[in-house]
Each structure stands twice: as structure tokens, then as C-alpha cells.
Design a protein around this motif. Structure first.
Motif, PDB file in Angstrom:
ATOM      1  N   GLU A  67     153.828 -23.415  54.393  1.00  0.00           N
ATOM      2  CA  GLU A  67     153.429 -22.036  54.135  1.00  0.00           C
ATOM      3  C   GLU A  67     151.964 -21.807  54.492  1.00  0.00           C
ATOM      4  O   GLU A  67     151.596 -20.755  55.034  1.00  0.00           O
ATOM      5  CB  GLU A  67     153.677 -21.681  52.672  1.00  0.00           C
ATOM      6  CG  GLU A  67     153.334 -20.235  52.337  1.00  0.00           C
ATOM      7  CD  GLU A  67     153.719 -19.846  50.914  1.00  0.00           C
ATOM      8  OE1 GLU A  67     153.378 -18.734  50.500  1.00  0.00           O
ATOM      9  OE2 GLU A  67     154.364 -20.676  50.238  1.00  0.00           O
ATOM     10  N   GLN A  68     151.104 -22.805  54.205  1.00  0.00           N
ATOM     11  CA  GLN A  68     149.690 -22.686  54.570  1.00  0.00           C
ATOM     12  C   GLN A  68     149.524 -22.512  56.077  1.00  0.00           C
ATOM     13  O   GLN A  68     148.726 -21.698  56.544  1.00  0.00           O
ATOM     14  CB  GLN A  68     148.923 -23.946  54.140  1.00  0.00           C
ATOM     15  CG  GLN A  68     148.593 -24.025  52.665  1.00  0.00           C
ATOM     16  CD  GLN A  68     147.666 -25.194  52.391  1.00  0.00           C
ATOM     17  OE1 GLN A  68     146.640 -25.344  53.043  1.00  0.00           O
ATOM     18  NE2 GLN A  68     148.043 -26.039  51.441  1.00  0.00           N
ATOM     19  N   ILE A  69     150.285 -23.273  56.852  1.00  0.00           N
ATOM     20  CA  ILE A  69     150.103 -23.290  58.303  1.00  0.00           C
ATOM     21  C   ILE A  69     150.759 -22.085  58.963  1.00  0.00           C
ATOM     22  O   ILE A  69     150.199 -21.457  59.864  1.00  0.00           O
ATOM     23  CB  ILE A  69     150.682 -24.602  58.887  1.00  0.00           C
ATOM     24  CG1 ILE A  69     149.915 -25.812  58.322  1.00  0.00           C
ATOM     25  CG2 ILE A  69     150.621 -24.586  60.407  1.00  0.00           C
ATOM     26  CD1 ILE A  69     150.579 -27.132  58.570  1.00  0.00           C
ATOM     27  N   ALA A  70     151.977 -21.736  58.525  1.00  0.00           N
ATOM     28  CA  ALA A  70     152.745 -20.670  59.178  1.00  0.00           C
ATOM     29  C   ALA A  70     152.513 -19.295  58.557  1.00  0.00           C
ATOM     30  O   ALA A  70     153.036 -18.303  59.054  1.00  0.00           O
ATOM     31  CB  ALA A  70     154.238 -21.010  59.131  1.00  0.00           C
ATOM     32  N   PHE A  71     151.767 -19.230  57.447  1.00  0.00           N
ATOM     33  CA  PHE A  71     151.479 -17.972  56.763  1.00  0.00           C
ATOM     34  C   PHE A  71     152.740 -17.273  56.264  1.00  0.00           C
ATOM     35  O   PHE A  71     152.765 -16.053  56.125  1.00  0.00           O
ATOM     36  CB  PHE A  71     150.701 -17.006  57.674  1.00  0.00           C
ATOM     37  CG  PHE A  71     149.303 -17.450  57.951  1.00  0.00           C
ATOM     38  CD1 PHE A  71     148.300 -17.279  57.012  1.00  0.00           C
ATOM     39  CD2 PHE A  71     148.997 -18.051  59.151  1.00  0.00           C
ATOM     40  CE1 PHE A  71     147.007 -17.693  57.279  1.00  0.00           C
ATOM     41  CE2 PHE A  71     147.703 -18.464  59.414  1.00  0.00           C
ATOM     42  CZ  PHE A  71     146.711 -18.292  58.483  1.00  0.00           C
ATOM     43  N   THR A  72     153.779 -18.017  56.011  1.00  0.00           N
ATOM     44  CA  THR A  72     155.003 -17.421  55.462  1.00  0.00           C
ATOM     45  C   THR A  72     155.803 -18.517  54.771  1.00  0.00           C
ATOM     46  O   THR A  72     155.806 -19.660  55.228  1.00  0.00           O
ATOM     47  CB  THR A  72     155.859 -16.770  56.569  1.00  0.00           C
ATOM     48  OG1 THR A  72     156.991 -16.134  55.977  1.00  0.00           O
ATOM     49  CG2 THR A  72     156.335 -17.786  57.579  1.00  0.00           C
ATOM     50  N   PRO A  73     156.466 -18.222  53.661  1.00  0.00           N
ATOM     51  CA  PRO A  73     157.270 -19.241  52.986  1.00  0.00           C
ATOM     52  C   PRO A  73     158.420 -19.702  53.875  1.00  0.00           C
ATOM     53  O   PRO A  73     159.090 -18.894  54.507  1.00  0.00           O
ATOM     54  CB  PRO A  73     157.784 -18.521  51.730  1.00  0.00           C
ATOM     55  CG  PRO A  73     156.891 -17.342  51.565  1.00  0.00           C
ATOM     56  CD  PRO A  73     156.460 -16.939  52.932  1.00  0.00           C
ATOM     57  N   MET A  74     158.627 -21.000  53.927  1.00  0.00           N
ATOM     58  CA  MET A  74     159.742 -21.579  54.688  1.00  0.00           C
ATOM     59  C   MET A  74     160.353 -22.719  53.887  1.00  0.00           C
ATOM     60  O   MET A  74     159.654 -23.444  53.189  1.00  0.00           O
ATOM     61  CB  MET A  74     159.268 -22.131  56.039  1.00  0.00           C
ATOM     62  CG  MET A  74     158.982 -21.098  57.096  1.00  0.00           C
ATOM     63  SD  MET A  74     158.704 -21.899  58.698  1.00  0.00           S
ATOM     64  CE  MET A  74     158.320 -20.473  59.704  1.00  0.00           C
ATOM     65  N   ALA A  75     161.652 -22.870  54.050  1.00  0.00           N
ATOM     66  CA  ALA A  75     162.338 -23.988  53.412  1.00  0.00           C
ATOM     67  C   ALA A  75     162.281 -25.206  54.328  1.00  0.00           C
ATOM     68  O   ALA A  75     162.127 -25.081  55.545  1.00  0.00           O
ATOM     69  CB  ALA A  75     163.797 -23.619  53.132  1.00  0.00           C
ATOM     70  N   LEU A  76     162.374 -26.379  53.729  1.00  0.00           N
ATOM     71  CA  LEU A  76     162.453 -27.631  54.481  1.00  0.00           C
ATOM     72  C   LEU A  76     163.886 -28.139  54.454  1.00  0.00           C
ATOM     73  O   LEU A  76     164.483 -28.244  53.386  1.00  0.00           O
ATOM     74  CB  LEU A  76     161.523 -28.680  53.865  1.00  0.00           C
ATOM     75  CG  LEU A  76     161.619 -30.090  54.470  1.00  0.00           C
ATOM     76  CD1 LEU A  76     161.050 -30.102  55.881  1.00  0.00           C
ATOM     77  CD2 LEU A  76     160.901 -31.102  53.592  1.00  0.00           C
ATOM     78  N   ARG A  77     164.438 -28.439  55.618  1.00  0.00           N
ATOM     79  CA  ARG A  77     165.773 -29.015  55.709  1.00  0.00           C
ATOM     80  C   ARG A  77     165.660 -30.390  56.354  1.00  0.00           C
ATOM     81  O   ARG A  77     165.091 -30.525  57.435  1.00  0.00           O
ATOM     82  CB  ARG A  77     166.698 -28.124  56.536  1.00  0.00           C
ATOM     83  CG  ARG A  77     166.971 -26.766  55.872  1.00  0.00           C
ATOM     84  CD  ARG A  77     167.798 -25.858  56.743  1.00  0.00           C
ATOM     85  NE  ARG A  77     168.006 -24.555  56.117  1.00  0.00           N
ATOM     86  CZ  ARG A  77     168.497 -23.488  56.744  1.00  0.00           C
ATOM     87  NH1 ARG A  77     168.815 -23.573  58.040  1.00  0.00           N
ATOM     88  NH2 ARG A  77     168.651 -22.341  56.115  1.00  0.00           N
ATOM     89  N   VAL A  78     166.185 -31.404  55.661  1.00  0.00           N
ATOM     90  CA  VAL A  78     166.064 -32.787  56.122  1.00  0.00           C
ATOM     91  C   VAL A  78     167.432 -33.289  56.569  1.00  0.00           C
ATOM     92  O   VAL A  78     168.389 -33.261  55.796  1.00  0.00           O
ATOM     93  CB  VAL A  78     165.509 -33.699  55.004  1.00  0.00           C
ATOM     94  CG1 VAL A  78     165.307 -35.104  55.526  1.00  0.00           C
ATOM     95  CG2 VAL A  78     164.200 -33.143  54.466  1.00  0.00           C
ATOM     96  N   LEU A  79     167.501 -33.741  57.814  1.00  0.00           N
ATOM     97  CA  LEU A  79     168.739 -34.276  58.364  1.00  0.00           C
ATOM     98  C   LEU A  79     168.695 -35.789  58.375  1.00  0.00           C
ATOM     99  O   LEU A  79     167.628 -36.402  58.471  1.00  0.00           O
ATOM    100  CB  LEU A  79     168.948 -33.777  59.802  1.00  0.00           C
ATOM    101  CG  LEU A  79     168.972 -32.256  60.027  1.00  0.00           C
ATOM    102  CD1 LEU A  79     169.169 -31.967  61.492  1.00  0.00           C
ATOM    103  CD2 LEU A  79     170.068 -31.610  59.206  1.00  0.00           C
ATOM    104  N   ALA A  80     169.862 -36.402  58.297  1.00  0.00           N
ATOM    105  CA  ALA A  80     169.963 -37.849  58.432  1.00  0.00           C
ATOM    106  C   ALA A  80     169.688 -38.236  59.877  1.00  0.00           C
ATOM    107  O   ALA A  80     169.787 -37.418  60.784  1.00  0.00           O
ATOM    108  CB  ALA A  80     171.363 -38.320  58.014  1.00  0.00           C
ATOM    109  N   PRO A  81     169.315 -39.495  60.150  1.00  0.00           N
ATOM    110  CA  PRO A  81     169.039 -39.918  61.523  1.00  0.00           C
ATOM    111  C   PRO A  81     170.196 -39.619  62.465  1.00  0.00           C
ATOM    112  O   PRO A  81     171.360 -39.819  62.131  1.00  0.00           O
ATOM    113  CB  PRO A  81     168.811 -41.433  61.381  1.00  0.00           C
ATOM    114  CG  PRO A  81     168.372 -41.609  59.984  1.00  0.00           C
ATOM    115  CD  PRO A  81     169.097 -40.567  59.182  1.00  0.00           C
ATOM    116  N   ALA A  82     169.838 -39.091  63.658  1.00  0.00           N
ATOM    117  CA  ALA A  82     170.790 -38.827  64.743  1.00  0.00           C
ATOM    118  C   ALA A  82     171.767 -37.724  64.423  1.00  0.00           C
ATOM    119  O   ALA A  82     172.791 -37.580  65.084  1.00  0.00           O
ATOM    120  CB  ALA A  82     171.565 -40.091  65.119  1.00  0.00           C
ATOM    121  N   GLN A  83     171.481 -36.919  63.401  1.00  0.00           N
ATOM    122  CA  GLN A  83     172.359 -35.788  63.093  1.00  0.00           C
ATOM    123  C   GLN A  83     171.839 -34.547  63.786  1.00  0.00           C
ATOM    124  O   GLN A  83     170.661 -34.245  63.754  1.00  0.00           O
ATOM    125  CB  GLN A  83     172.413 -35.545  61.576  1.00  0.00           C
ATOM    126  CG  GLN A  83     173.332 -34.383  61.211  1.00  0.00           C
ATOM    127  CD  GLN A  83     173.568 -34.344  59.719  1.00  0.00           C
ATOM    128  OE1 GLN A  83     173.442 -35.353  59.058  1.00  0.00           O
ATOM    129  NE2 GLN A  83     173.916 -33.198  59.205  1.00  0.00           N
TER     130      GLN A  83
END
Length: 555
Positions: A67-83
Motif C-alpha cells: 500500500e505504501q508503494i502503490a498508494f492503494t490497498p492491495m491484497a497479497l495472494r501466494v501461490l505454491a511453486p510452479a502454480q
């Protein structure tokens, strides 16, 4: 959108490292791959199954930096390797074909229902571990070095330049204006660096208690104005500094705190010298405006003439204005070559040495890390993790017994960060052994330790054992190897013989020769005495472990 996702991910890692964040989290972010970026979320691919749980545990902290960098709230989505990530199509629109994800711009242009690309995030001044990312297209440099205090209007103007459009002409002279809001936003509290997670013992108790005292009196003028913590690398100095910062952010948010490690301070100084010339502003304003200044690894500033002179002036200002300072270094103030007034000031304040951990502290660190981090990684029921991801990896680590943890503490080095990584490796190897129907052996642990530490296979001499035992039991060398048979001297001699027999590659006869020419049967008797005491008194076992640790460190 993969390139934009990679840029934003690199920026998050750079910001986190700049602020002295968790080194393991920084490395996991650097090893992750940015896969997709939309207006709502940043999607990344984690490097390993362990990293997924760790990234999810620090979700709040990472999203705060996004949010600090993009100036807007964003969610984080984490994928497993190679997905491979999948974009959600708009309502009523056909789903995009898998092969179009990450396709060239021309292919995307033929898809009218594709989700529009978001504005490219701005890169920041990096640290050496996260190289600056730039992309030259049409002669326009896309990597813009900015600070996170950039206003929204300036941000959009820079975005216009990045996209190749003519920028709005800047006024002839830029006059600094007062900020509309506070320049000290609090970093989200999602860190392992707290007072509660700090393992303390005799080696660092003074520093731990002094850090707590400083934090408690932080808003009392004239009370506990300086704290200087010094000691070798990896002994917990940074943990204590960040614990102070996090405590104040949570409990006393009205206090303006500026934290920086030495590299961040030097980068800020160099960057703002340039801004001073173009914007006519006072450099390092957020340093000057802080109520409490926390600087880590100050020894790295020594030798950089311009920055160290400005640092001395900054410290002098804090002294005159009765503000508070926390400093960490690898050596005492008098050995840093600082101005005599500063040296005197820090010596008169709370001056704390952090020593290398002994056996008991290393054992406690390994045990706590194994129980609270490694074992907890198996339980993801309370984490916000997509259940469909769990099938991509085996969320299990092997078991470590108390005996194995004690052996790990006995043969390991003293760097706490290395201790934690060493513990992870042993737990992972234990899991492999369990899958094969076997158990983790002492030899397995020693092979792993040999990759981390120089203490795993040291040659130990009898005279080192004798010196350590003599100091521990307060007996002279003549008493240890002589004929006296008083209870205290005799037991110290038994212990020295027992340790020499177990740690040195010598026969019982050869050991006896080093203890006044005693014969084989006398050595065997000493071994039996100590073995009997170990079974009867747990304190004897603890003393032996402590003696082994001291002997290993001296060898």
C-alpha cells in the motif's frame, strides 16, 4: 502484468530490507516470483512450501508495504511453486485462455474483455541485496528513484513520464511546503522482533532489560536519553532495536520514531543531498523531526567522511535538544573514533554488551524456534491460506527430540540467525529420515552443523579441558593433577578426566598420563563416578553441557 508484479515485489523487499526487517522474510520475497498484478491484488509464487506459511504469517506487514508503494490497498495472494495464476474474468465475459496469461501486448490487445493493466508501480532506491530495476523503452527510463513520502499528485506526474507522455513543466523554483499530515506513518506490527520473542540469559540480560527500560521511559523527557548496545554479529542487537521500535509503534504511537540501519542512513544522506540542491529543502528532515532516533550497525558509517560528519552533527543536535537515541554497534563507543563528547554521552547513558550465547541459551533458542516456528508451520488452520494450495506441498517437518536439540546446541556456533536456519535444516532432514523409516542420528546433525559452523569438528586438547574445569570449579592446575583428595578437588578431577575421555581421541592410559601419571584403573573409576552422578543429579548433566560448550568455543 508479470513484469509489473515483479517490479512491485522487488520494491516491497527493498523497503522491508531498508527498514531493517526480518532477513528471512526479505530473502523469501527476493526468491519469490511476481506472477500477476491487478487493481485488487499482487499475486506471487513462493519458492518453497515452508515459504508459503511464512509469507502468509507476515501477510499484514507485506500488504502494508504494498500500500505504501502503490498508494492503494492491495491484497497479497501466494501461490505454491510452479502454480500458474488465473485471472478472474468480468461477469458475463468468457474466461481468458490459459496461454494468453503473460502473453505479448499484441495478443492481449485482441481480447476486449481482458482486465485492464494497472499503472506500473514506482521502484525505489534499492539496497545492495535488491538491485534497482530499470526498463528503458523509447529512451525513457522507467526506473524512477523516489521516496515513499512522494505526494499523490507527484506520483501521477511521474507515471505520465514513465508512459512516455510529456510531463507537466515544473515551476522555476520549488518551495518546500509543510506536510499536510504526519510524515511518520507507523509500520504494521507483524514482526517476530518483539520483547516477548527475545531469548535472554546471562549473556544478554543487561541489554534486554535496558531496552525494555528505554521503551518504558520513552515519553519521559530527561529520563534514559541514550542506549548503546554493542557486540558481535548475529547476537540479537537488531532484534532489541526493532523490539523497541515495534513496542513504541503499538503502545505509544504519538512518539515519532525514526529507525534506520547504517546503509539506509547513508543512502538517505546521499539521495537527499541531491534533493537539497534542486528543492532547497533541509536534508534528512524525518531524522531531525523524530523524537527518538534508532540507528543500527553504526560502525559501517565510520570512514565515510561526509555522512559521518553529518551524523555527528545530528547526534549533537539530539543531545542539545534532550531527545533520545538508540545505537547498535559491533564495538564499544570508545573504539569507534567518535567525537569525545558523543563517546562521553553514550558511556554515561545505558551501555550494554551482548556476549556470545552459551550452551543453555543456544539450547533455549533452538527449542523455542523449533516449537513456535517449525512446528507451528504445520498448523495453518488459523491462517488466511487458500485450502486448494495445501495440496501443492507437504506441510510437515520432522520431529526433533530434546536430546537432539541439546546435541545441536552443543556443536553449533553462536550466530542466532544461523542457529535458526540450522534448526530448519535438521528438522527437514529428520522428516526425510522418518519417511524412509529411519531416525535422525547424531552423525546426521554433525554433518549439517559442519556446513554452518567451524565448531563442528574441532580438535580438542586436554590442556584446554583442564583450564576450563579449573576455572569452573575454582581449583589450581597443581590441585587438579596432584594427589589431594578433598571432595571438591577430587570431583573436579573426575569431571576433567570424564571430559578428556569423551572429547579427546586418546586412550585411557594416555589420559591418565596427563593427570599426574594416573593408571588405567584410576581413569575408569573417574568415569564411573561421573556417570553415576549424571543419573542422580540433573545439575551435574547441565554443568557438563556448559563445560563442553566452553571447551568447544576455546578450541
Amino acid at each position: 502484468m508479470e513484469s509489473e508484479a515483479k517490479i512491485l515485489l522487488a520494491d516491497v523487499a527493498a523497503y522491508l530490507q531498508r527498514d531493517g526487517g526480518d532477513d528471512r522474510l526479505v530473502q523469501m520475497l527476493l526468491q519469490s516470483v511476481g506472477r500477476d498484478l491487478t487493481d485488487e491484488a499482487l499475486t506471487i509464487e513462493a519458492p518453497s512450501r515452508f515459504a508459503i506459511a511464512y509469507l502468509e504469517r507476515n501477510r499484514g506487514l507485506i500488504e502494508g508495504y504494498i500500500e505504501q508503494i502503490a498508494f492503494t490497498p492491495m491484497a497479497l495472494r501466494v501461490l505454491a511453486p510452479a502454480q500458474t495464476p488465473t485471472l478472474e474474468p468480468p461477469a458475463g465475459a468468457p474466461a481468458p485462455q490459459p496461454e494468453l496469461i503473460g502473453a505479448p501486448a499484441g495478443a492481449a490487445a485482441n481480447q476486449p474483455d481482458r482486465v485492464p493493466e494497472p499503472v506500473t508501480p514506482i521502484t525505489t532506491t534499492p539496497t545492495p541485496a535488491a538491485p534497482f530495476v530499470s526498463d528503458v523503452a523509447g529512451g525513457v527510463e522507467r526506473g524512477i528513484k523516489v521516496r515513499n513520502t512522494l505526494s499523490r499528485d507527484d506520483y501521477h506526474q511521474l507515471v505520465t513520464r514513465m508512459n512516455g507522455a510529456p510531463a507537466t513543466p515544473a515551476p522555476a523554483a520549488v518551495i518546500e511546503k509543510a506536510p499536510e499530515e504526519e510524515v511518520f506513518p507507523q509500520t504494521p506490527i507483524a514482526s517476530k522482533f518483539t520483547f516477548a520473542t527475545f531469548v535472554y540469559g546471562d549473556e544478554n540480560k543487561h541489554a534486554y532489560q535496558s531496552a525494555q527500560r528505554f521503551a518504558a521511559w520513552a515519553d519521559e523527557p530527561g529520563q534514559v536519553n541514550s542506549l548503546f548496545i554493542y557486540g558481535g554479529s548475529g547476537l540479537g542487537k537488531t532484534h532489541l532495536l526493532l523490539a523497541i521500535k515495534n513496542f513504541l509503534a503499538e503502545k505509544k504511537p504519538h512518539i515519532r520514531v525514526k529507525y534506520a540501519n547504517s546503509q539506509a542512513y547513508i543512502d538517505d544522506f546521499i539521495n537527499e543531498i541531491g534533493r537539497q540542491k534542486t528543492e532547497r529543502r533541509t536534508i534528512l528532515r524525518d531524522y531531525h523531526d523524530a523524537n527518538i532516533l534508532i540507528i543500527d550497525d553504526i560502525q559501517n558509517i565510520i570512514g565515510k567522511q561526509a555522512s559521518i560528519e553529518y551524523f555527528f552533527n545530528l547526534m549533537d543536535e539530539f543531545i542539545r535538544e534532550n531527545k533520545k537515541v538508540v545505537i547498535a554497534s559491533d564495538r564499544a563507543p570508545k573504539k569507534l573514533g567518535m567525537d569525545e563528547r558523543l563517546t562521553s554521552r553514550f558511556n554515561a547513558g545505558m551501555l550494554c554488551l551482548v556476549s556470545e550465547p552459551g550452551f543453555e541459551m543456544k539450547y533455549t533458542i533452538l527449542k523455542r524456534y523449533y516449537e513456535t516456528i517449525i512446528c507451528a508451520a504445520d498448523d495453518v488452520s488459523e491462517m488466511e491460506i487458500d485450502a486448494t494450495l495445501l495440496g501443492a506441498f507437504q506441510a510437515h517437518e520432522g520431529h526433533l527430540t530434546d536430546e537432539q536439540l541439546r546435541h545441536m546446541a552443543e556443536i553449533s556456533g553462536n550466530n542466532i540467525r544461523e542457529l535458526e536456519s540450522f534448526c530448519e535444516r535438521c528438522a527437514s532432514l529428520s522428516y526425510e529420515r522418518e519417511q524412509a523409516g529411519e531416525e535422525l542420528t547424531a552423525a546426521d546433525i554433525e554433518r549439517v552443523a559442519h556446513e554452518y559452523f567451524d565448531t563442528a569438528h574441532k580438535v580438542i586438547h586436554i590442556d584446554t579441558i583442564q583450564d576450563v574445569v579449573e576455572e569452573f570449579y575454582h581449583v589450581s592446575h597443581e590441585e587438579l593433577i596432584g594427589p589431594k583428595r578433598s571432595r571438591e578437588i577430587a570431583f573436579a578431577r573426575h569431571v576433567a578426566v570424564y571430559l578428556a575421555n569423551s572429547l579427546c581421541d586418546l586412550s585411557a592410559t594416555a589420559v591418565g598420563e596427563q593427570f599426574g601419571g594416573r593408571d588405567h584403573s584410576t581413569i575408569i573409576h573417574s568415569l564411573k563416578v561421573v556417570e553415576k552422578k549424571i543419573k542422580e543429579d540433573r545439575r551435574v548433566c547441565d554443568d557438563l553441557q556448559q563445560l563442553k560448550n566452553k571447551i568447544t568455543l576455546r578450541s
